[in-house]
Design a protein around this motif. Structure first.
Motif, mmCIF file in Angstrom:
data_model
loop_
_atom_site.group_PDB
_atom_site.id
_atom_site.type_symbol
_atom_site.label_atom_id
_atom_site.label_comp_id
_atom_site.label_asym_id
_atom_site.label_seq_id
_atom_site.Cartn_x
_atom_site.Cartn_y
_atom_site.Cartn_z
ATOM 1 N N ALA A 13 0.827 -1.209 0.000
ATOM 2 C CA ALA A 13 0.000 0.000 0.000
ATOM 3 C C ALA A 13 0.861 1.259 0.000
ATOM 4 C CB ALA A 13 -0.935 -0.011 1.207
ATOM 5 N N VAL A 14 1.899 1.281 0.829
ATOM 6 C CA VAL A 14 2.758 2.457 0.915
ATOM 7 C C VAL A 14 3.570 2.638 -0.360
ATOM 8 C CG1 VAL A 14 4.698 3.485 2.153
ATOM 9 C CG2 VAL A 14 2.878 2.331 3.430
ATOM 10 N N ALA A 15 4.091 1.544 -0.895
ATOM 11 C CA ALA A 15 4.895 1.633 -2.116
ATOM 12 C C ALA A 15 4.056 2.118 -3.290
ATOM 13 C CB ALA A 15 5.506 0.270 -2.432
ATOM 14 N N ARG A 16 2.833 1.636 -3.371
ATOM 15 C CA ARG A 16 1.961 2.070 -4.463
ATOM 16 C C ARG A 16 1.568 3.533 -4.319
ATOM 17 N NH1 ARG A 16 -2.571 -2.685 -5.264
ATOM 18 N NH2 ARG A 16 -1.596 -3.750 -7.039
ATOM 19 N N ALA A 17 1.254 3.950 -3.111
ATOM 20 C CA ALA A 17 0.786 5.317 -2.893
ATOM 21 C C ALA A 17 1.918 6.335 -2.904
ATOM 22 C CB ALA A 17 0.015 5.393 -1.573
ATOM 23 N N GLY A 18 3.130 5.884 -2.677
ATOM 24 C CA GLY A 18 4.262 6.798 -2.649
ATOM 25 C C GLY A 18 4.356 7.606 -1.376
ATOM 26 N N GLY A 19 3.722 7.139 -0.322
ATOM 27 C CA GLY A 19 3.777 7.846 0.953
ATOM 28 C C GLY A 19 2.884 7.178 1.975
ATOM 29 N N PHE A 20 3.174 7.423 3.254
ATOM 30 C CA PHE A 20 2.417 6.784 4.327
ATOM 31 C C PHE A 20 1.040 7.434 4.504
ATOM 32 C CE2 PHE A 20 6.777 5.595 5.265
ATOM 33 C CZ PHE A 20 6.654 4.261 5.623
ATOM 34 N N LEU A 34 0.939 2.037 9.562
ATOM 35 C CA LEU A 34 1.600 1.533 8.359
ATOM 36 C C LEU A 34 3.115 1.627 8.487
ATOM 37 C CD1 LEU A 34 -0.673 3.002 5.540
ATOM 38 C CD2 LEU A 34 -0.573 0.640 6.335
ATOM 39 N N SER A 35 3.594 2.726 9.066
ATOM 40 C CA SER A 35 5.035 2.904 9.245
ATOM 41 C C SER A 35 5.605 1.812 10.141
ATOM 42 C CB SER A 35 5.316 4.279 9.839
ATOM 43 O OG SER A 35 6.695 4.454 10.072
ATOM 44 N N GLU A 36 4.893 1.498 11.211
ATOM 45 C CA GLU A 36 5.350 0.463 12.127
ATOM 46 C C GLU A 36 5.335 -0.908 11.442
ATOM 47 O OE1 GLU A 36 6.848 -1.584 15.187
ATOM 48 O OE2 GLU A 36 6.757 0.597 14.954
ATOM 49 N N ALA A 37 4.323 -1.159 10.589
ATOM 50 C CA ALA A 37 4.243 -2.441 9.889
ATOM 51 C C ALA A 37 5.408 -2.607 8.921
ATOM 52 C CB ALA A 37 2.911 -2.544 9.152
ATOM 53 N N VAL A 38 5.737 -1.534 8.180
ATOM 54 C CA VAL A 38 6.848 -1.606 7.235
ATOM 55 C C VAL A 38 8.167 -1.757 7.986
ATOM 56 C CG1 VAL A 38 8.142 -0.333 5.485
ATOM 57 C CG2 VAL A 38 5.648 -0.316 5.446
ATOM 58 N N ARG A 39 8.319 -1.034 9.075
ATOM 59 C CA ARG A 39 9.552 -1.144 9.863
ATOM 60 C C ARG A 39 9.702 -2.571 10.415
ATOM 61 N NH1 ARG A 39 8.416 2.475 13.191
ATOM 62 N NH2 ARG A 39 9.260 4.208 11.966
ATOM 63 N N ARG A 40 8.595 -3.155 10.846
ATOM 64 C CA ARG A 40 8.625 -4.527 11.362
ATOM 65 C C ARG A 40 9.021 -5.516 10.260
ATOM 66 N NH1 ARG A 40 4.037 -4.131 13.987
ATOM 67 N NH2 ARG A 40 2.760 -4.819 12.236
ATOM 68 N N LEU A 41 8.494 -5.295 9.048
ATOM 69 C CA LEU A 41 8.824 -6.175 7.927
ATOM 70 C C LEU A 41 10.303 -6.039 7.551
ATOM 71 C CD1 LEU A 41 7.885 -8.123 5.693
ATOM 72 C CD2 LEU A 41 7.285 -6.102 4.323
ATOM 73 N N GLU A 42 10.821 -4.813 7.528
ATOM 74 C CA GLU A 42 12.231 -4.597 7.187
ATOM 75 C C GLU A 42 13.144 -5.263 8.223
ATOM 76 O OE1 GLU A 42 12.291 -0.386 4.738
ATOM 77 O OE2 GLU A 42 12.185 -0.306 6.940
ATOM 78 N N ARG A 52 12.971 6.683 2.454
ATOM 79 C CA ARG A 52 12.053 7.689 2.952
ATOM 80 C C ARG A 52 12.728 9.058 2.934
ATOM 81 N NH1 ARG A 52 12.189 2.948 5.570
ATOM 82 N NH2 ARG A 52 10.310 1.952 6.405
ATOM 83 N N THR A 53 12.051 10.032 2.332
ATOM 84 C CA THR A 53 12.489 11.427 2.406
ATOM 85 C C THR A 53 11.313 12.252 2.899
ATOM 86 O OG1 THR A 53 11.811 12.092 0.169
ATOM 87 C CG2 THR A 53 13.950 10.999 0.389
ATOM 88 N N THR A 54 11.552 13.543 3.110
ATOM 89 C CA THR A 54 10.465 14.410 3.569
ATOM 90 C C THR A 54 9.422 14.612 2.482
ATOM 91 O OG1 THR A 54 11.749 16.350 2.891
ATOM 92 C CG2 THR A 54 11.936 15.629 5.195
#
Length: 301
Positions: A13-20, A34-42, A52-54
């Motif tokens: 979802a995040v990769a497709r949308a281009g942002g959290f 979502l950020s926590e889920a991606v961090r957990r997967l990484e 991730r950039t601003t």
């Protein structure tokens, strides 16, 4: 190294949308979740999947390769779970459709009530916007657009009127004061009420008669965002501010009431109606299949 299915879905979802934030809006969840889920997967995989950039979030090389494999795999998981729908008395689930504002106003009102009555266990979400979007990246199951704006590798089904026209109209008082245009080029000397797409582009006013096509970019005192704000342009036209150019069906109630009068009607150009489009998957989710079948039986005129 088994990964949680929810974490995988969050990454997609995040990769497709281009942002959290955008992904959270589509998924109906929180950006922090979502950020926590991606961090957990990484952490579980031991590799960074997103840069991730601003300003943006982009997949790394590893993330891009994972994304390519995950999208069809998760689609198969959804299809497998949807098989359960075949054991219900009627399909259930959520159906999300991205449509132009004009379709939400002029096409869907004649379709949606019957569909909801026929399928009470389906929850329908309509996202109305005039920008061209990737329906899958936007988290939608299908979209409605006109043929020249259809995405490739999509199945297209006619929906709504098969022929439409853009119409020019103005208030009787305006025409009495400024005169009635006899040719589209006369509009260059009139006050024209324009619409601008969210991309910033203003589409030309196009007319056709006896094989002659005229495209204009007329001046005017008012520019509104195409879509929902066009009602403001119509109100300004009724108030005598200028000439409006819009779907004939959108203007029809005001033309019938006499609040607006047709302008250059012999030049109104017909064009083909909209299409419902969706990915060419082998197995469609049950709510989408039900909607496609309903459109085929009741959704064209």
């Amino acid at each position: 190294m088994a990964a949680n299915l929810g974490d995988l879905a969050a990454f997609v979802a995040v990769a497709r949308a281009g942002g959290f934030r955008d992904a959270a809006r589509v998924a109906g969840s929180s950006a922090s979740g979502l950020s926590e889920a991606v961090r957990r997967l990484e952490t579980r995989l031991g590799v960074r999947l997103l840069n991730r950039t601003t300003r943006s979030v982009m997949p790394t090389e590893a993330g891009a390769r994972l994304l390519d494999r995950l999208v069809p795999a998760l689609g198969e998981v959804e299809a497998a779970l949807d098989v359960v729908n075949g054991f219900r008395d009627s399909p259930a689930g959520t159906l999300r459709i991205n449509v132009p504002v004009s379709a939400a106003r002029l096409v869907l009102p004649r379709i949606i009530p019957g569909f909801l009555a026929a399928y009470p266990d389906i929850r329908l979400e309509i996202i109305a916007e005039d920008g061209f979007v990737d329906v899958l990246a936007a988290g939608c199951d299908a979209g409605i657009r006109y043929d020249e704006r259809l995405e490739q590798d999509m199945i297209a089904v006619p929906i709504g009127p098969r022929t439409q026209r853009f119409a020019a109209a103005a208030a009787p008082g305006y025409l009495a004061r400024r005169g009635r245009p006899g040719h589209p080029r006369d509009l260059l000397d009139h006050a024209c009420l324009r619409g601008r797409f969210s991309s910033g582009m203003m589409g030309p006013w196009e007319f056709e008669r006896d094989g002659e096509i005229v495209k204009l970019d007329p001046p005017g005192p008012l520019i509104v965002q195409s879509g929902g704000a066009m009602d403001l342009a119509i109100a300004a036209a009724i108030g005598g501010s200028g000439i409006v150019f819009l779907f004939e069906d959108w203007l029809r109630p005001h033309l019938d009431s006499g609040a607006l009068e047709p302008v250059l009607e012999p030049w109104w150009q017909p064009f083909s109606g909209p299409y419902l489009y969706y990915p060419g998957r082998r197995y469609l989710p049950a709510p989408l299949r039900a909607f496609v079948d309903h459109v085929g039986a009741h959704g064209r005129w």
